[in-house]
Design a protein around this motif. Structure first.
Motif, PDB file in Angstrom:
ATOM      1  N   ASP A 100      -1.395  -1.334   6.817  1.00 48.91           N
ATOM      2  CA  ASP A 100      -2.422  -1.582   5.805  1.00 48.91           C
ATOM      3  C   ASP A 100      -3.822  -1.363   6.373  1.00 48.91           C
ATOM      4  O   ASP A 100      -4.602  -2.309   6.564  1.00 48.91           O
ATOM      5  N   LYS A 105      -2.677   1.832  -0.078  1.00 49.83           N
ATOM      6  CA  LYS A 105      -3.606   0.837  -0.618  1.00 49.83           C
ATOM      7  C   LYS A 105      -4.996   0.904  -0.006  1.00 49.83           C
ATOM      8  O   LYS A 105      -5.948   0.369  -0.581  1.00 49.83           O
ATOM      9  N   GLN A 106      -5.115   1.523   1.152  1.00 47.71           N
ATOM     10  CA  GLN A 106      -6.419   1.642   1.799  1.00 47.71           C
ATOM     11  C   GLN A 106      -6.964   3.066   1.643  1.00 47.71           C
ATOM     12  O   GLN A 106      -6.274   3.962   1.158  1.00 47.71           O
TER      13      GLN A 106
END
Length: 280
Positions: A74, A102-103
């Motif tokens: 992450d 997600k990043q």
């Protein structure tokens, strides 16, 4: 941090009538020796054809990218691209993996992002490109074999992919989809400045790049073999026979250059068979 919301591309089952191959023009213009001077630990490098490369055992696969993303975890990801494209299905899978991260995803086009590699590049929240770099977009390109029903099935399969790609390029560039579709119809090459001007890239590279002449020289005979393989595929020669013929010319090893120490008579006979096959 606001990340770009990117559309998903859905890929169905690959029909047996055709197979994706790297575009021969892209292979000719690709300099395999271009790479980043320095990279960070959370960088995924894509410096090869997209999809498994039978000739070298390499290639950028969705399986490899998935493993790299799991290892990075992450955090922000950098993706360095220098690729002539290749398997569109693999490119779509990699694109969807990156867009789901997600990043922040920063794509850096070091040399060439062509065909399926240009699709992957569009997954970046930020896309950087070298001033001497290129983006090439075109309609999904395949080699199809079969009867008229197979040809219709192949065309029907490709149509939604082309539409999805046009939407993807159009959204990135902020233009109408019909304009992006025209770029694809014309197989358009954008240099670094043009890519930034059209909106396909956001900025120029901030990292240094270097050219590894050893890597480029090593790729030269392999690229020539790939182009011969594509020519035989267009002539309707099944993949198994293509591999057999080229394997003979190269001394029986799929990842070898043509073997000049191979018995001259055997090499000549294999080359003659290859030529006769292409002419038939």
């Amino acid at each position: 941090m606001t990340l770009r919301k990117l559309p998903e591309i859905t890929a169905g089952k690959l029909p047996e009538a055709f197979a994706f191959e790297p575009d021969s023009d892209a292979l000719e213009k690709w300099n395999a020796g271009i790479r980043a001077e320095q990279t960070t630990e959370n960088t995924i490098t894509m410096l090869d054809v997209i999809g498994e490369d039978w000739w070298t055992g390499g290639g950028v696969t969705a399986k490899r990218v998935a493993a790299a993303l799991r290892q990075i975890g992450d955090q922000e990801v950098f993706v360095d691209i220098n690729s002539p494209g290749g398997d569109f299905f693999e490119g779509v899978a990699i694109y969807n993996m990156l867009r789901a991260h997600k990043q922040k995803v920063t794509v850096r086009i070091l040399g060439l992002a062509a065909s399926a590699a240009s699709v992957i590049a569009m997954a970046g929240d930020e896309v950087q490109i070298g001033k001497a770099g290129f983006v090439m977009v075109h309609n999904a390109w395949v080699i199809a074999i079969g009867n008229r029903h197979d040809m219709r099935d192949a065309a029907d399969t490709l149509e939604p992919f082309d539409d999805a790609m046009a939407s993807l390029y159009a959204e990135r560039a902020g233009v109408e989809k019909k304009i992006a579709a025209r770029w694809m119809d014309d197989e358009t090459w954008f240099n670094g400045e043009q890519a930034v001007d059209k909106g396909l890239a956001d900025a120029f590279l901030t990292v240094d790049t270097k050219t590894d002449s050893t890597a480029a020289a090593a790729a030269t005979p392999v690229n020539a073999t790939r182009r011969i393989d594509a020519a035989m595929a267009r002539a309707g020669i099944p993949r198994s026979e293509r591999r057999s013929l080229l394997g003979e010319v190269k001394g029986g090893k799929h990842d070898a250059a043509p073997n000049v120490t191979h018995d001259a008579d055997d090499w000549t006979a294999a080359a003659r068979r290859l030529t006769e096959t292409l002419r038939s």
